[in-house]
Design a protein around this motif. Structure first.
Motif, PDB file in Angstrom:
ATOM      1  N   MET A   1       0.848  -1.178   0.000  1.00  0.00           N
ATOM      2  CA  MET A   1       0.000   0.000   0.000  1.00  0.00           C
ATOM      3  C   MET A   1       0.893   1.240   0.000  1.00  0.00           C
ATOM      4  O   MET A   1       1.823   1.327   0.786  1.00  0.00           O
ATOM      5  CB  MET A   1      -0.895  -0.012   1.248  1.00  0.00           C
ATOM      6  N   SER A   2       0.600   2.188  -0.888  1.00  0.00           N
ATOM      7  CA  SER A   2       1.377   3.424  -0.882  1.00  0.00           C
ATOM      8  C   SER A   2       0.812   4.368   0.183  1.00  0.00           C
ATOM      9  O   SER A   2      -0.381   4.352   0.481  1.00  0.00           O
ATOM     10  CB  SER A   2       1.346   4.079  -2.253  1.00  0.00           C
ATOM     11  N   VAL A   3       1.693   5.165   0.737  1.00  0.00           N
ATOM     12  CA  VAL A   3       1.314   6.085   1.808  1.00  0.00           C
ATOM     13  C   VAL A   3       1.208   7.491   1.229  1.00  0.00           C
ATOM     14  O   VAL A   3       2.158   8.003   0.634  1.00  0.00           O
ATOM     15  CB  VAL A   3       2.351   6.047   2.951  1.00  0.00           C
ATOM     16  N   LYS A   4       0.051   8.084   1.391  1.00  0.00           N
ATOM     17  CA  LYS A   4      -0.187   9.442   0.917  1.00  0.00           C
ATOM     18  C   LYS A   4       0.577  10.426   1.803  1.00  0.00           C
ATOM     19  O   LYS A   4       0.692  10.229   3.019  1.00  0.00           O
ATOM     20  CB  LYS A   4      -1.688   9.753   0.963  1.00  0.00           C
ATOM     21  N   VAL A   5       1.075  11.500   1.191  1.00  0.00           N
ATOM     22  CA  VAL A   5       1.753  12.563   1.921  1.00  0.00           C
ATOM     23  C   VAL A   5       0.854  13.789   1.894  1.00  0.00           C
ATOM     24  O   VAL A   5       0.376  14.200   0.823  1.00  0.00           O
ATOM     25  CB  VAL A   5       3.127  12.886   1.287  1.00  0.00           C
ATOM     26  N   ILE A   6       0.593  14.380   3.079  1.00  0.00           N
ATOM     27  CA  ILE A   6      -0.223  15.591   3.174  1.00  0.00           C
ATOM     28  C   ILE A   6       0.550  16.651   3.943  1.00  0.00           C
ATOM     29  O   ILE A   6       1.487  16.347   4.676  1.00  0.00           O
ATOM     30  CB  ILE A   6      -1.590  15.319   3.844  1.00  0.00           C
ATOM     31  N   THR A   7       0.136  17.902   3.773  1.00  0.00           N
ATOM     32  CA  THR A   7       0.783  19.001   4.483  1.00  0.00           C
ATOM     33  C   THR A   7       0.208  19.137   5.892  1.00  0.00           C
ATOM     34  O   THR A   7      -0.888  18.613   6.177  1.00  0.00           O
ATOM     35  CB  THR A   7       0.593  20.330   3.742  1.00  0.00           C
ATOM     36  N   THR A   8       0.904  19.871   6.732  1.00  0.00           N
ATOM     37  CA  THR A   8       0.395  20.112   8.080  1.00  0.00           C
ATOM     38  C   THR A   8      -0.922  20.877   8.026  1.00  0.00           C
ATOM     39  O   THR A   8      -1.810  20.626   8.843  1.00  0.00           O
ATOM     40  CB  THR A   8       1.408  20.877   8.948  1.00  0.00           C
ATOM     41  N   ASP A   9      -1.065  21.779   7.052  1.00  0.00           N
ATOM     42  CA  ASP A   9      -2.325  22.517   6.910  1.00  0.00           C
ATOM     43  C   ASP A   9      -3.475  21.570   6.584  1.00  0.00           C
ATOM     44  O   ASP A   9      -4.566  21.691   7.155  1.00  0.00           O
ATOM     45  CB  ASP A   9      -2.212  23.587   5.826  1.00  0.00           C
ATOM     46  N   GLU A  10      -3.243  20.632   5.666  1.00  0.00           N
ATOM     47  CA  GLU A  10      -4.272  19.637   5.335  1.00  0.00           C
ATOM     48  C   GLU A  10      -4.601  18.785   6.559  1.00  0.00           C
ATOM     49  O   GLU A  10      -5.771  18.501   6.837  1.00  0.00           O
ATOM     50  CB  GLU A  10      -3.798  18.730   4.205  1.00  0.00           C
ATOM     51  N   TYR A  11      -3.560  18.365   7.270  1.00  0.00           N
ATOM     52  CA  TYR A  11      -3.768  17.536   8.461  1.00  0.00           C
ATOM     53  C   TYR A  11      -4.614  18.279   9.495  1.00  0.00           C
ATOM     54  O   TYR A  11      -5.588  17.725  10.015  1.00  0.00           O
ATOM     55  CB  TYR A  11      -2.430  17.116   9.075  1.00  0.00           C
ATOM     56  N   HIS A  12      -4.274  19.528   9.787  1.00  0.00           N
ATOM     57  CA  HIS A  12      -5.016  20.274  10.809  1.00  0.00           C
ATOM     58  C   HIS A  12      -6.463  20.530  10.389  1.00  0.00           C
ATOM     59  O   HIS A  12      -7.367  20.472  11.232  1.00  0.00           O
ATOM     60  CB  HIS A  12      -4.295  21.569  11.161  1.00  0.00           C
ATOM     61  N   ALA A  13      -6.684  20.779   9.105  1.00  0.00           N
ATOM     62  CA  ALA A  13      -8.057  20.962   8.623  1.00  0.00           C
ATOM     63  C   ALA A  13      -8.857  19.666   8.782  1.00  0.00           C
ATOM     64  O   ALA A  13     -10.000  19.690   9.254  1.00  0.00           O
ATOM     65  CB  ALA A  13      -8.048  21.400   7.161  1.00  0.00           C
ATOM     66  N   ASP A  14      -8.266  18.536   8.418  1.00  0.00           N
ATOM     67  CA  ASP A  14      -8.946  17.244   8.579  1.00  0.00           C
ATOM     68  C   ASP A  14      -9.113  16.894  10.055  1.00  0.00           C
ATOM     69  O   ASP A  14     -10.142  16.338  10.452  1.00  0.00           O
ATOM     70  CB  ASP A  14      -8.185  16.135   7.862  1.00  0.00           C
ATOM     71  N   ARG A  15      -8.130  17.193  10.857  1.00  0.00           N
ATOM     72  CA  ARG A  15      -8.198  16.911  12.297  1.00  0.00           C
ATOM     73  C   ARG A  15      -9.345  17.691  12.931  1.00  0.00           C
ATOM     74  O   ARG A  15     -10.055  17.176  13.796  1.00  0.00           O
ATOM     75  CB  ARG A  15      -6.861  17.272  12.961  1.00  0.00           C
ATOM     76  N   HIS A  16      -9.516  18.931  12.496  1.00  0.00           N
ATOM     77  CA  HIS A  16     -10.602  19.772  13.015  1.00  0.00           C
ATOM     78  C   HIS A  16     -11.960  19.103  12.808  1.00  0.00           C
ATOM     79  O   HIS A  16     -12.858  19.223  13.644  1.00  0.00           O
ATOM     80  CB  HIS A  16     -10.567  21.144  12.343  1.00  0.00           C
ATOM     81  N   HIS A  17     -12.117  18.386  11.705  1.00  0.00           N
ATOM     82  CA  HIS A  17     -13.370  17.697  11.383  1.00  0.00           C
ATOM     83  C   HIS A  17     -13.350  16.224  11.797  1.00  0.00           C
ATOM     84  O   HIS A  17     -14.241  15.461  11.407  1.00  0.00           O
ATOM     85  CB  HIS A  17     -13.654  17.802   9.878  1.00  0.00           C
ATOM     86  N   GLU A  18     -12.331  15.838  12.552  1.00  0.00           N
ATOM     87  CA  GLU A  18     -12.149  14.456  13.012  1.00  0.00           C
ATOM     88  C   GLU A  18     -11.999  13.474  11.855  1.00  0.00           C
ATOM     89  O   GLU A  18     -12.426  12.328  11.931  1.00  0.00           O
ATOM     90  CB  GLU A  18     -13.274  14.050  13.963  1.00  0.00           C
ATOM     91  N   LYS A  35       2.203  -0.745   9.887  1.00  0.00           N
ATOM     92  CA  LYS A  35       3.674  -0.761   9.898  1.00  0.00           C
ATOM     93  C   LYS A  35       4.203  -1.917   9.055  1.00  0.00           C
ATOM     94  O   LYS A  35       5.206  -1.782   8.362  1.00  0.00           O
ATOM     95  CB  LYS A  35       4.210  -0.856  11.321  1.00  0.00           C
ATOM     96  N   ALA A  36       3.526  -3.050   9.116  1.00  0.00           N
ATOM     97  CA  ALA A  36       3.965  -4.235   8.379  1.00  0.00           C
ATOM     98  C   ALA A  36       3.691  -4.109   6.880  1.00  0.00           C
ATOM     99  O   ALA A  36       4.487  -4.572   6.065  1.00  0.00           O
ATOM    100  CB  ALA A  36       3.284  -5.484   8.930  1.00  0.00           C
ATOM    101  N   THR A  37       2.574  -3.490   6.523  1.00  0.00           N
ATOM    102  CA  THR A  37       2.187  -3.438   5.110  1.00  0.00           C
ATOM    103  C   THR A  37       2.555  -2.132   4.414  1.00  0.00           C
ATOM    104  O   THR A  37       2.467  -2.049   3.190  1.00  0.00           O
ATOM    105  CB  THR A  37       0.667  -3.666   4.949  1.00  0.00           C
ATOM    106  N   CYS A  38       2.956  -1.129   5.184  1.00  0.00           N
ATOM    107  CA  CYS A  38       3.299   0.187   4.624  1.00  0.00           C
ATOM    108  C   CYS A  38       4.660   0.626   5.166  1.00  0.00           C
ATOM    109  O   CYS A  38       4.734   1.477   6.054  1.00  0.00           O
ATOM    110  CB  CYS A  38       2.244   1.220   4.997  1.00  0.00           C
ATOM    111  N   PRO A  39       5.732   0.053   4.657  1.00  0.00           N
ATOM    112  CA  PRO A  39       7.057   0.327   5.225  1.00  0.00           C
ATOM    113  C   PRO A  39       7.499   1.787   5.124  1.00  0.00           C
ATOM    114  O   PRO A  39       8.374   2.203   5.880  1.00  0.00           O
ATOM    115  CB  PRO A  39       7.992  -0.585   4.440  1.00  0.00           C
ATOM    116  N   THR A  40       6.874   2.587   4.250  1.00  0.00           N
ATOM    117  CA  THR A  40       7.257   3.996   4.158  1.00  0.00           C
ATOM    118  C   THR A  40       6.468   4.893   5.112  1.00  0.00           C
ATOM    119  O   THR A  40       6.733   6.094   5.198  1.00  0.00           O
ATOM    120  CB  THR A  40       7.086   4.529   2.719  1.00  0.00           C
ATOM    121  N   TRP A  41       5.493   4.315   5.828  1.00  0.00           N
ATOM    122  CA  TRP A  41       4.712   5.093   6.791  1.00  0.00           C
ATOM    123  C   TRP A  41       5.598   5.453   7.966  1.00  0.00           C
ATOM    124  O   TRP A  41       6.279   4.610   8.539  1.00  0.00           O
ATOM    125  CB  TRP A  41       3.500   4.291   7.256  1.00  0.00           C
ATOM    126  N   HIS A  42       5.557   6.714   8.374  1.00  0.00           N
ATOM    127  CA  HIS A  42       6.366   7.175   9.504  1.00  0.00           C
ATOM    128  C   HIS A  42       5.800   6.722  10.846  1.00  0.00           C
ATOM    129  O   HIS A  42       6.472   6.850  11.871  1.00  0.00           O
ATOM    130  CB  HIS A  42       6.484   8.694   9.494  1.00  0.00           C
TER     131      HIS A  42
END
Length: 66
Positions: A1-18, A35-42
């Protein structure tokens, strides 16, 4: 599975809406599976999003400054 990369602004906007959060919000089994299936996930964040053919899903994301 590929891991999407988002900005902190995108994260905070999504976090605001849960629609995003930290790995601490999730079951430990989910974190270990990602972690097992997405080795590039931080290992820190997730996001709810529409996945074509699957519907609305939680998925791991990496957050970058921007």
């Amino acid at each position: 599975m590929s891991v999407k990369v988002i900005t902190t602004d995108e994260y905070h906007a999504d976090r605001h809406h849960e629609h995003a959060g930290t790995a601490a919000d999730l079951y430990p089994e989910t974190v270990e599976n990602w972690k097992a299936t997405c080795p590039t996930w931080h290992g820190h964040h997730w996001q709810m999003r529409l996945v074509p053919g699957s519907g609305t899903c939680l998925a791991p994301v990496n957050v970058v400054t921007g």
